[in-house]
Design a protein around this motif. Structure first.
Motif, PDB file in Angstrom:
ATOM      1  N   LYS A   1       0.844  -1.193   0.000  1.00  0.00           N
ATOM      2  CA  LYS A   1       0.000   0.000   0.000  1.00  0.00           C
ATOM      3  C   LYS A   1       0.886   1.252   0.000  1.00  0.00           C
ATOM      4  CE  LYS A   1      -4.280  -1.634   2.125  1.00  0.00           C
ATOM      5  NZ  LYS A   1      -5.083  -1.214   0.947  1.00  0.00           N
ATOM      6  N   SER A   2       0.444   2.276  -0.752  1.00  0.00           N
ATOM      7  CA  SER A   2       1.222   3.510  -0.836  1.00  0.00           C
ATOM      8  C   SER A   2       0.301   4.710  -0.871  1.00  0.00           C
ATOM      9  CB  SER A   2       2.102   3.498  -2.098  1.00  0.00           C
ATOM     10  OG  SER A   2       1.292   3.447  -3.267  1.00  0.00           O
ATOM     11  N   MET A   3       0.881   5.888  -0.579  1.00  0.00           N
ATOM     12  CA  MET A   3       0.097   7.122  -0.606  1.00  0.00           C
ATOM     13  C   MET A   3       1.030   8.316  -0.764  1.00  0.00           C
ATOM     14  SD  MET A   3      -0.846   7.837   3.436  1.00  0.00           S
ATOM     15  CE  MET A   3      -1.601   9.425   3.057  1.00  0.00           C
ATOM     16  N   THR A   4       0.437   9.473  -1.108  1.00  0.00           N
ATOM     17  CA  THR A   4       1.191  10.722  -1.150  1.00  0.00           C
ATOM     18  C   THR A   4       0.761  11.614   0.006  1.00  0.00           C
ATOM     19  OG1 THR A   4      -0.450  11.642  -2.668  1.00  0.00           O
ATOM     20  CG2 THR A   4       1.582  10.786  -3.632  1.00  0.00           C
ATOM     21  N   ILE A   5       1.707  12.420   0.480  1.00  0.00           N
ATOM     22  CA  ILE A   5       1.431  13.412   1.507  1.00  0.00           C
ATOM     23  C   ILE A   5       2.072  14.724   1.062  1.00  0.00           C
ATOM     24  CG2 ILE A   5       1.965  14.141   3.863  1.00  0.00           C
ATOM     25  CD1 ILE A   5       1.774  11.259   4.763  1.00  0.00           C
ATOM     26  N   PHE A   6       1.233  15.731   0.766  1.00  0.00           N
ATOM     27  CA  PHE A   6       1.764  17.050   0.431  1.00  0.00           C
ATOM     28  C   PHE A   6       0.741  18.118   0.783  1.00  0.00           C
ATOM     29  CE2 PHE A   6       0.433  15.089  -3.701  1.00  0.00           C
ATOM     30  CZ  PHE A   6      -0.737  15.814  -3.919  1.00  0.00           C
ATOM     31  N   GLY A   7       1.198  19.362   0.774  1.00  0.00           N
ATOM     32  CA  GLY A   7       0.351  20.479   1.151  1.00  0.00           C
ATOM     33  C   GLY A   7      -0.553  20.933   0.023  1.00  0.00           C
ATOM     34  N   GLY A   8      -1.341  21.969   0.312  1.00  0.00           N
ATOM     35  CA  GLY A   8      -2.246  22.501  -0.693  1.00  0.00           C
ATOM     36  C   GLY A   8      -3.563  21.768  -0.786  1.00  0.00           C
ATOM     37  N   VAL A   9      -3.700  20.700  -0.006  1.00  0.00           N
ATOM     38  CA  VAL A   9      -4.940  19.919   0.021  1.00  0.00           C
ATOM     39  C   VAL A   9      -5.309  19.653   1.485  1.00  0.00           C
ATOM     40  CG1 VAL A   9      -4.545  18.822  -2.217  1.00  0.00           C
ATOM     41  CG2 VAL A   9      -3.664  17.735  -0.155  1.00  0.00           C
ATOM     42  N   ASN A  10      -6.534  19.227   1.702  1.00  0.00           N
ATOM     43  CA  ASN A  10      -7.022  18.939   3.051  1.00  0.00           C
ATOM     44  C   ASN A  10      -6.231  17.797   3.686  1.00  0.00           C
ATOM     45  OD1 ASN A  10      -8.661  18.062   5.298  1.00  0.00           O
ATOM     46  ND2 ASN A  10     -10.364  19.194   4.392  1.00  0.00           N
ATOM     47  N   MET A  11      -5.883  17.959   4.962  1.00  0.00           N
ATOM     48  CA  MET A  11      -5.130  16.914   5.657  1.00  0.00           C
ATOM     49  C   MET A  11      -5.990  15.710   6.028  1.00  0.00           C
ATOM     50  SD  MET A  11      -2.476  18.726   8.340  1.00  0.00           S
ATOM     51  CE  MET A  11      -1.776  17.161   8.898  1.00  0.00           C
ATOM     52  N   ASN A  12      -7.293  15.897   6.162  1.00  0.00           N
ATOM     53  CA  ASN A  12      -8.139  14.834   6.711  1.00  0.00           C
ATOM     54  C   ASN A  12      -8.111  13.534   5.894  1.00  0.00           C
ATOM     55  OD1 ASN A  12      -8.922  16.286   8.984  1.00  0.00           O
ATOM     56  ND2 ASN A  12     -10.600  17.292   7.896  1.00  0.00           N
ATOM     57  N   PRO A  13      -8.195  13.586   4.554  1.00  0.00           N
ATOM     58  CA  PRO A  13      -8.088  12.323   3.809  1.00  0.00           C
ATOM     59  C   PRO A  13      -6.748  11.622   4.033  1.00  0.00           C
ATOM     60  CG  PRO A  13      -9.031  14.033   2.419  1.00  0.00           C
ATOM     61  CD  PRO A  13      -8.540  14.707   3.666  1.00  0.00           C
ATOM     62  N   GLN A  14      -5.681  12.404   4.200  1.00  0.00           N
ATOM     63  CA  GLN A  14      -4.367  11.818   4.472  1.00  0.00           C
ATOM     64  C   GLN A  14      -4.359  11.153   5.846  1.00  0.00           C
ATOM     65  OE1 GLN A  14      -1.669  15.141   4.000  1.00  0.00           O
ATOM     66  NE2 GLN A  14      -2.055  15.314   1.804  1.00  0.00           N
ATOM     67  N   ILE A  15      -4.947  11.821   6.830  1.00  0.00           N
ATOM     68  CA  ILE A  15      -5.026  11.250   8.182  1.00  0.00           C
ATOM     69  C   ILE A  15      -5.828   9.952   8.165  1.00  0.00           C
ATOM     70  CG2 ILE A  15      -5.964  11.627  10.504  1.00  0.00           C
ATOM     71  CD1 ILE A  15      -5.332  14.616  10.116  1.00  0.00           C
ATOM     72  N   LYS A  16      -6.920   9.956   7.395  1.00  0.00           N
ATOM     73  CA  LYS A  16      -7.763   8.760   7.311  1.00  0.00           C
ATOM     74  C   LYS A  16      -6.985   7.599   6.699  1.00  0.00           C
ATOM     75  CE  LYS A  16     -12.203   7.118   5.496  1.00  0.00           C
ATOM     76  NZ  LYS A  16     -13.417   7.475   4.697  1.00  0.00           N
ATOM     77  N   ALA A  17      -6.226   7.877   5.635  1.00  0.00           N
ATOM     78  CA  ALA A  17      -5.444   6.816   4.986  1.00  0.00           C
ATOM     79  C   ALA A  17      -4.383   6.257   5.922  1.00  0.00           C
ATOM     80  CB  ALA A  17      -4.793   7.354   3.708  1.00  0.00           C
ATOM     81  N   LEU A  18      -3.834   7.114   6.776  1.00  0.00           N
ATOM     82  CA  LEU A  18      -2.778   6.689   7.690  1.00  0.00           C
ATOM     83  C   LEU A  18      -3.303   5.867   8.865  1.00  0.00           C
ATOM     84  CD1 LEU A  18      -0.634   9.952   7.715  1.00  0.00           C
ATOM     85  CD2 LEU A  18       0.112   7.710   6.877  1.00  0.00           C
ATOM     86  N   ARG A  19      -4.615   5.754   8.984  1.00  0.00           N
ATOM     87  CA  ARG A  19      -5.174   4.926  10.054  1.00  0.00           C
ATOM     88  C   ARG A  19      -5.115   3.439   9.716  1.00  0.00           C
ATOM     89  NH1 ARG A  19     -10.218   9.019  10.871  1.00  0.00           N
ATOM     90  NH2 ARG A  19      -9.175  10.497  12.288  1.00  0.00           N
ATOM     91  N   GLY A  20      -4.764   3.137   8.475  1.00  0.00           N
ATOM     92  CA  GLY A  20      -4.595   1.740   8.080  1.00  0.00           C
ATOM     93  C   GLY A  20      -3.127   1.443   7.817  1.00  0.00           C
ATOM     94  N   PRO A  21      -2.782   0.182   7.553  1.00  0.00           N
ATOM     95  CA  PRO A  21      -1.395  -0.172   7.238  1.00  0.00           C
ATOM     96  C   PRO A  21      -0.915   0.562   5.987  1.00  0.00           C
ATOM     97  CG  PRO A  21      -2.708  -2.129   7.698  1.00  0.00           C
ATOM     98  CD  PRO A  21      -3.678  -0.999   7.563  1.00  0.00           C
TER      99      PRO A  21
END
Length: 437
Positions: A109-129
């Motif tokens: 599993k992979s994801m991106t983390i960067f500014g300029g967008v809402n943090m909440n979807p990133q936080i939600k994704a980080l709640r899983g492996p």
């Protein structure tokens, strides 16, 4: 490694080879040939490679394989195993696309983390492996400070375009992030050049690294035809509009020094009947993504960009780059023209230079160790370079005049420009760190 003729020769696993085949990649590039085996060995790596050389696959492919070959004994939420740091949002998105493309047959599993967008979807994704995170330093540090990400499980760290991250003032953030990681990890550093600053940084972050250098220091791409058009500053926009229309340029990336200048030029070109969009750090991520999509699809033929925003733009076979203004830092010129002539295709880079920029032009020519061809266009006067007399006063007649009679010089060169043929350098550092948040 001269015997390497396919990705299979590099020892990559079958799921990765299948993904490469489906993506249409058959033969590894020099950076891939040299870097992939080194990364697979598990040691640290310092690699010099310009954009367009295939460097992203040079580290994403072996990372995917190493993580698959050594499954984590325990996968905890928000605790990635590999971290790839990039200087800009666009580059982060591009690298993540590569991770997904090459890892499509793996269970990582992979994801991106960067500014300029809402943090909440990133936080939600980080709640899983999470196995692989591709991030810009500023927003990642925000997550670390809020304890929404756990960096204690990082096995592999990549600093991509480390030279640009130095220029943008991210090193303090990077050191803070590294302090949250385990000391025992694999470190990979990729840079366009092996400058003194990069070697100093590498000495503090890397442990006896292997070195790979497929880009001679500060050498401009050999597949790019470089030309200079001397022109009055006040007539640059008029000339650019003329060249785009007369040569039927369908896709042009234009560089300016400032965000305000990018906005103004895009607006003026559009008024001239040349649809244009600007892309820079003050634009929202949604606006930047939309402008880039319109440019890639051909809906908008001209994209006006600052150096920071253009870093990481991945545009296949971009035919034309124009330096509307020369960068203050000569190395940025090399990065700019590296947007074209990628992956062996032929490109063209034209610089519009007024008398006040001649010193910058000379600095660029010293860096690339050769003069850049001058071209002329009928109807556009060539400025006389500014000079100082013995008393420190400017001299030399009117900027557009011939040295003999002050009249505009006419072109000797036939077609206007033809296919003969981006500025926030280190001077803008005070405002840099916010760009990727």
């Amino acid at each position: 490694m001269s015997s390497v003729s396919s990705f299979a020769d590099l020892g990559l696993a079958e799921p990765l080879l299948r993904a490469l085949d489906q993506a249409g990649y058959k033969t590894p590039t020099p950076i891939q040939t040299q870097a992939i085996p080194e990364v697979l060995k598990g040691g640290d790596l310092l690699a010099a490679a310009q954009t367009g050389t295939g460097k992203t696959a040079g580290f994403t492919l072996p990372i995917l394989q190493r993580l698959t070959d050594r499954p984590a004994p325990e996968r905890k939420p928000g605790r990635p195993r590999a971290l790839i740091l990039t200087p800009t949002r666009e580059l982060a998105a591009q690298v993540h696309d590569s991770v997904r493309t090459y890892g499509r047959h793996l269970s990582l599993k992979s994801m991106t983390i960067f500014g300029g967008v809402n943090m909440n979807p990133q936080i939600k994704a980080l709640r899983g492996p999470m196995d692989i995170v591709v991030a810009t330093p500023g927003r990642l540090l925000d997550h670390a400070n809020q304890k929404t990400i756990d960096l204690s499980g990082i096995e592999i760290l990549v600093l991509d375009e480390a030279d640009r991250m130095l220029d943008m003032g991210f090193i303090r953030d990077i050191r803070r992030l590294i302090g949250l990681m385990p000391k025992q990890r694999q470190n990979l550093m990729f840079s366009a050049t092996f400058s003194g600053e990069i070697r100093t940084l590498a000495a503090t972050l890397l442990n006896k690294p292997a070195e790979v250098d497929v880009a001679p220091r500060n050498t401009a791409a050999e597949t790019v035809r470089q030309t200079v058009h001397l022109v009055e500053s006040s007539r640059k926009r008029e000339l650019l509009s003329h060249l785009i229309r007369s040569n039927d340029w369908g896709q042009v990336l234009v560089f300016t020094r400032t965000k305000h200048g990018a906005n103004r030029l895009a607006q003026k070109l559009t008024q001239d009947g040349v649809p244009s969009e600007a892309i820079h750090g003050n634009k929202s991520q949604a606006a930047r993504t939309k402008a880039l999509k319109q440019f890639k699809t051909g809906a908008v033929p001209v994209l006006v960009a600052t150096d920071i925003a253009a870093r990481g733009l991945d545009i296949d076979q971009l035919p034309q780059v124009v330096n509307f203004e020369l960068p203050n830092v000569p190395e940025d010129y090399v990065h700019r023209i590296g947007r074209t002539g990628r992956a062996g295709s032929v490109g063209a880079a034209l610089s519009l230079v007024d008398g006040e920029e001649m010193k910058l032009l000379k600095g660029i020519e010293r860096l690339i160790q050769r003069p850049i061809e001058r071209i002329e266009t009928d109807g556009f006067a060539t400025p006389k370079p500014a000079a100082n007399d013995g008393n420190g006063q400017r001299r030399g007649g009117k900027p557009g005049g011939d040295a003999r009679n002050g009249k505009p010089r006419q072109s000797r060169g036939g077609k206007p420009g033809g296919n003969r043929g981006g500025g926030q350098g280190r001077a803008a550092q005070g405002n840099r760190a916010a760009r990727s948040r």
